[in-house]
Design a protein around this motif. Structure first.
Motif, PDB file in Angstrom:
ATOM      1  N   PRO A   8       0.809  -1.224   0.000  1.00 33.27           N
ATOM      2  CA  PRO A   8       0.000   0.000   0.000  1.00 33.27           C
ATOM      3  C   PRO A   8       0.843   1.274   0.000  1.00 33.27           C
ATOM      4  CG  PRO A   8      -0.893  -1.583   1.552  1.00 33.27           C
ATOM      5  CD  PRO A   8       0.411  -2.146   1.062  1.00 33.27           C
ATOM      6  N   CYS A   9       1.944   1.305   0.764  1.00 32.94           N
ATOM      7  CA  CYS A   9       2.728   2.548   0.829  1.00 32.94           C
ATOM      8  C   CYS A   9       3.327   2.916  -0.530  1.00 32.94           C
ATOM      9  CB  CYS A   9       3.810   2.472   1.897  1.00 32.94           C
ATOM     10  SG  CYS A   9       5.121   1.287   1.564  1.00 32.94           S
ATOM     11  N   PHE A  10       3.531   1.942  -1.403  1.00 28.45           N
ATOM     12  CA  PHE A  10       4.016   2.254  -2.746  1.00 28.45           C
ATOM     13  C   PHE A  10       2.850   2.562  -3.684  1.00 28.45           C
ATOM     14  CE2 PHE A  10       4.948   0.997  -7.100  1.00 28.45           C
ATOM     15  CZ  PHE A  10       6.001   1.840  -7.374  1.00 28.45           C
ATOM     16  N   MET A  11       1.861   1.685  -3.713  1.00 26.55           N
ATOM     17  CA  MET A  11       0.765   1.841  -4.673  1.00 26.55           C
ATOM     18  C   MET A  11      -0.113   3.049  -4.360  1.00 26.55           C
ATOM     19  SD  MET A  11       1.150  -0.457  -7.003  1.00 26.55           S
ATOM     20  CE  MET A  11      -0.365  -0.872  -7.837  1.00 26.55           C
ATOM     21  N   PHE A  12      -0.273   3.390  -3.114  1.00 28.38           N
ATOM     22  CA  PHE A  12      -1.150   4.506  -2.756  1.00 28.38           C
ATOM     23  C   PHE A  12      -0.499   5.868  -2.990  1.00 28.38           C
ATOM     24  CE2 PHE A  12      -3.688   1.698   0.404  1.00 28.38           C
ATOM     25  CZ  PHE A  12      -4.263   1.046  -0.666  1.00 28.38           C
ATOM     26  N   ARG A  13       0.756   5.865  -3.468  1.00 32.49           N
ATOM     27  CA  ARG A  13       1.386   7.139  -3.836  1.00 32.49           C
ATOM     28  C   ARG A  13       0.712   7.737  -5.064  1.00 32.49           C
ATOM     29  NH1 ARG A  13       7.617   5.583  -4.141  1.00 32.49           N
ATOM     30  NH2 ARG A  13       7.104   6.257  -6.225  1.00 32.49           N
ATOM     31  N   TYR A  14      -0.006   6.916  -5.796  1.00 33.28           N
ATOM     32  CA  TYR A  14      -0.685   7.366  -7.002  1.00 33.28           C
ATOM     33  C   TYR A  14      -2.180   7.455  -6.707  1.00 33.28           C
ATOM     34  CZ  TYR A  14       3.800   5.749  -8.640  1.00 33.28           C
ATOM     35  OH  TYR A  14       5.140   5.550  -8.781  1.00 33.28           O
ATOM     36  N   SER A  15      -2.824   8.489  -7.192  1.00 35.21           N
ATOM     37  CA  SER A  15      -4.238   8.678  -6.867  1.00 35.21           C
ATOM     38  C   SER A  15      -5.083   7.546  -7.437  1.00 35.21           C
ATOM     39  CB  SER A  15      -4.723  10.021  -7.399  1.00 35.21           C
ATOM     40  OG  SER A  15      -4.697  10.026  -8.801  1.00 35.21           O
ATOM     41  N   HIS A  16      -6.047   7.123  -6.666  1.00 37.03           N
ATOM     42  CA  HIS A  16      -6.997   6.075  -7.041  1.00 37.03           C
ATOM     43  C   HIS A  16      -6.320   4.750  -7.371  1.00 37.03           C
ATOM     44  CE1 HIS A  16      -9.844   9.310  -7.123  1.00 37.03           C
ATOM     45  NE2 HIS A  16      -9.192   9.909  -8.097  1.00 37.03           N
ATOM     46  N   SER A  17      -5.139   4.514  -6.840  1.00 37.06           N
ATOM     47  CA  SER A  17      -4.414   3.291  -7.135  1.00 37.06           C
ATOM     48  C   SER A  17      -4.869   2.163  -6.219  1.00 37.06           C
ATOM     49  CB  SER A  17      -2.919   3.531  -6.958  1.00 37.06           C
ATOM     50  OG  SER A  17      -2.203   2.407  -7.381  1.00 37.06           O
ATOM     51  N   ALA A  18      -4.709   0.941  -6.681  1.00 37.43           N
ATOM     52  CA  ALA A  18      -5.103  -0.223  -5.897  1.00 37.43           C
ATOM     53  C   ALA A  18      -3.949  -1.208  -5.817  1.00 37.43           C
ATOM     54  CB  ALA A  18      -6.310  -0.899  -6.538  1.00 37.43           C
ATOM     55  N   VAL A  19      -3.842  -1.867  -4.676  1.00 38.32           N
ATOM     56  CA  VAL A  19      -2.827  -2.883  -4.460  1.00 38.32           C
ATOM     57  C   VAL A  19      -3.230  -4.140  -5.232  1.00 38.32           C
ATOM     58  CG1 VAL A  19      -1.841  -4.413  -2.699  1.00 38.32           C
ATOM     59  CG2 VAL A  19      -2.177  -1.992  -2.210  1.00 38.32           C
ATOM     60  N   VAL A  20      -2.259  -4.838  -5.789  1.00 34.55           N
ATOM     61  CA  VAL A  20      -2.493  -6.110  -6.460  1.00 34.55           C
ATOM     62  C   VAL A  20      -2.019  -7.202  -5.515  1.00 34.55           C
ATOM     63  CG1 VAL A  20      -1.882  -7.532  -8.447  1.00 34.55           C
ATOM     64  CG2 VAL A  20      -2.188  -5.069  -8.734  1.00 34.55           C
ATOM     65  N   THR A  68      -1.337  -9.457 -14.777  1.00 33.35           N
ATOM     66  CA  THR A  68      -1.295  -8.486 -15.873  1.00 33.35           C
ATOM     67  C   THR A  68      -2.640  -7.779 -16.004  1.00 33.35           C
ATOM     68  OG1 THR A  68       0.355  -9.780 -17.048  1.00 33.35           O
ATOM     69  CG2 THR A  68      -0.926  -8.215 -18.355  1.00 33.35           C
ATOM     70  N   THR A  69      -3.713  -8.557 -15.962  1.00 33.32           N
ATOM     71  CA  THR A  69      -5.052  -7.978 -16.056  1.00 33.32           C
ATOM     72  C   THR A  69      -5.319  -7.027 -14.900  1.00 33.32           C
ATOM     73  OG1 THR A  69      -5.855  -9.937 -17.220  1.00 33.32           O
ATOM     74  CG2 THR A  69      -7.514  -8.532 -16.195  1.00 33.32           C
ATOM     75  N   ASP A  70      -4.960  -7.455 -13.676  1.00 34.73           N
ATOM     76  CA  ASP A  70      -5.160  -6.594 -12.506  1.00 34.73           C
ATOM     77  C   ASP A  70      -4.371  -5.295 -12.620  1.00 34.73           C
ATOM     78  OD1 ASP A  70      -6.825  -8.512 -11.471  1.00 34.73           O
ATOM     79  OD2 ASP A  70      -5.479  -9.121  -9.853  1.00 34.73           O
ATOM     80  N   ILE A  71      -3.123  -5.395 -13.056  1.00 31.28           N
ATOM     81  CA  ILE A  71      -2.293  -4.188 -13.167  1.00 31.28           C
ATOM     82  C   ILE A  71      -2.840  -3.255 -14.251  1.00 31.28           C
ATOM     83  CG2 ILE A  71      -0.012  -3.349 -13.867  1.00 31.28           C
ATOM     84  CD1 ILE A  71       1.122  -5.840 -12.371  1.00 31.28           C
ATOM     85  N   LEU A  72      -3.276  -3.831 -15.374  1.00 34.22           N
ATOM     86  CA  LEU A  72      -3.772  -3.005 -16.473  1.00 34.22           C
ATOM     87  C   LEU A  72      -5.167  -2.441 -16.225  1.00 34.22           C
ATOM     88  CD1 LEU A  72      -2.597  -5.029 -19.591  1.00 34.22           C
ATOM     89  CD2 LEU A  72      -1.670  -2.869 -18.751  1.00 34.22           C
ATOM     90  N   THR A  73      -6.007  -3.147 -15.473  1.00 30.00           N
ATOM     91  CA  THR A  73      -7.399  -2.724 -15.362  1.00 30.00           C
ATOM     92  C   THR A  73      -7.822  -2.285 -13.962  1.00 30.00           C
ATOM     93  OG1 THR A  73      -8.166  -4.988 -14.971  1.00 30.00           O
ATOM     94  CG2 THR A  73      -8.094  -4.234 -17.251  1.00 30.00           C
ATOM     95  N   LYS A  74      -7.214  -2.825 -12.906  1.00 26.69           N
ATOM     96  CA  LYS A  74      -7.685  -2.539 -11.554  1.00 26.69           C
ATOM     97  C   LYS A  74      -6.758  -1.636 -10.744  1.00 26.69           C
ATOM     98  CE  LYS A  74     -10.055  -6.966 -11.305  1.00 26.69           C
ATOM     99  NZ  LYS A  74     -10.053  -8.292 -10.692  1.00 26.69           N
ATOM    100  N   SER A  75      -5.466  -1.625 -11.079  1.00 25.91           N
ATOM    101  CA  SER A  75      -4.530  -0.864 -10.255  1.00 25.91           C
ATOM    102  C   SER A  75      -4.649   0.636 -10.465  1.00 25.91           C
ATOM    103  CB  SER A  75      -3.088  -1.303 -10.540  1.00 25.91           C
ATOM    104  OG  SER A  75      -2.666  -0.816 -11.804  1.00 25.91           O
ATOM    105  N   ASN A  76      -5.230   1.042 -11.580  1.00 23.10           N
ATOM    106  CA  ASN A  76      -5.362   2.463 -11.949  1.00 23.10           C
ATOM    107  C   ASN A  76      -4.021   3.150 -12.161  1.00 23.10           C
ATOM    108  OD1 ASN A  76      -8.213   2.491 -11.878  1.00 23.10           O
ATOM    109  ND2 ASN A  76      -8.150   2.616  -9.656  1.00 23.10           N
TER     110      ASN A  76
END
Length: 125
Positions: A27-39, A86-94
């Motif tokens: 989370p501390c890495f992914m949440f640096r970007y707005s509306h981002s989600a952890v995979v 790959t799908t999660d990173i491309l479609t859900k991680s934002n």
């Protein structure tokens, strides 16, 4: 000797496989970007990715002529895990802008279904 002085050496900007795999789950890495989600990656998926990276990919990248034996089921299962990530990173991680990847986003589910079907057929035979 480097060809151009204005381009830093790869180790200055390339991140390793395990660093990147940890980052997408943190989370501390992914949440640096707005509306981002952890995979998320389960322990069993992590072991499979480690096997794929260390035993399969590294053997092919640092090829020494030899026979490589790998289970078809393990390879197909690893493919399923990679496709899901790959799908999660491309479609859900934002973290990826959809511009230019729409066609890939449309094709990924059918590729995942094809791999799952191959795996099921292999297990039925």
């Amino acid at each position: 000797m480097r060809l151009r002085d204005d381009i830093p050496p790869p180790n200055d900007y390339l991140l390793g496989f395990y660093d990147l795999l940890a980052m997408i789950q943190t989370p501390c890495f992914m949440f640096r970007y707005s509306h981002s989600a952890v995979v998320s990656v389960s322990d069993s998926q992590m072991k499979l990715l480690e096997w794929l990276h260390e035993e399969i990919r590294n053997d092919f990248e640092h090829f020494i002529p030899k026979t490589l034996l790998a289970s078809c089921d393990d390879c197909l299962h690893a493919s399923e895990v990679c496709l899901r990530l790959t799908t999660d990173i491309l479609t859900k991680s934002n973290n990826v802008m959809p511009s230019g990847i729409e066609e890939l986003q449309i094709k990924l589910p059918s590729v995942s279904i094809s791999v799952a079907t191959l795996r099921a057929d292999l297990n039925d035979s």
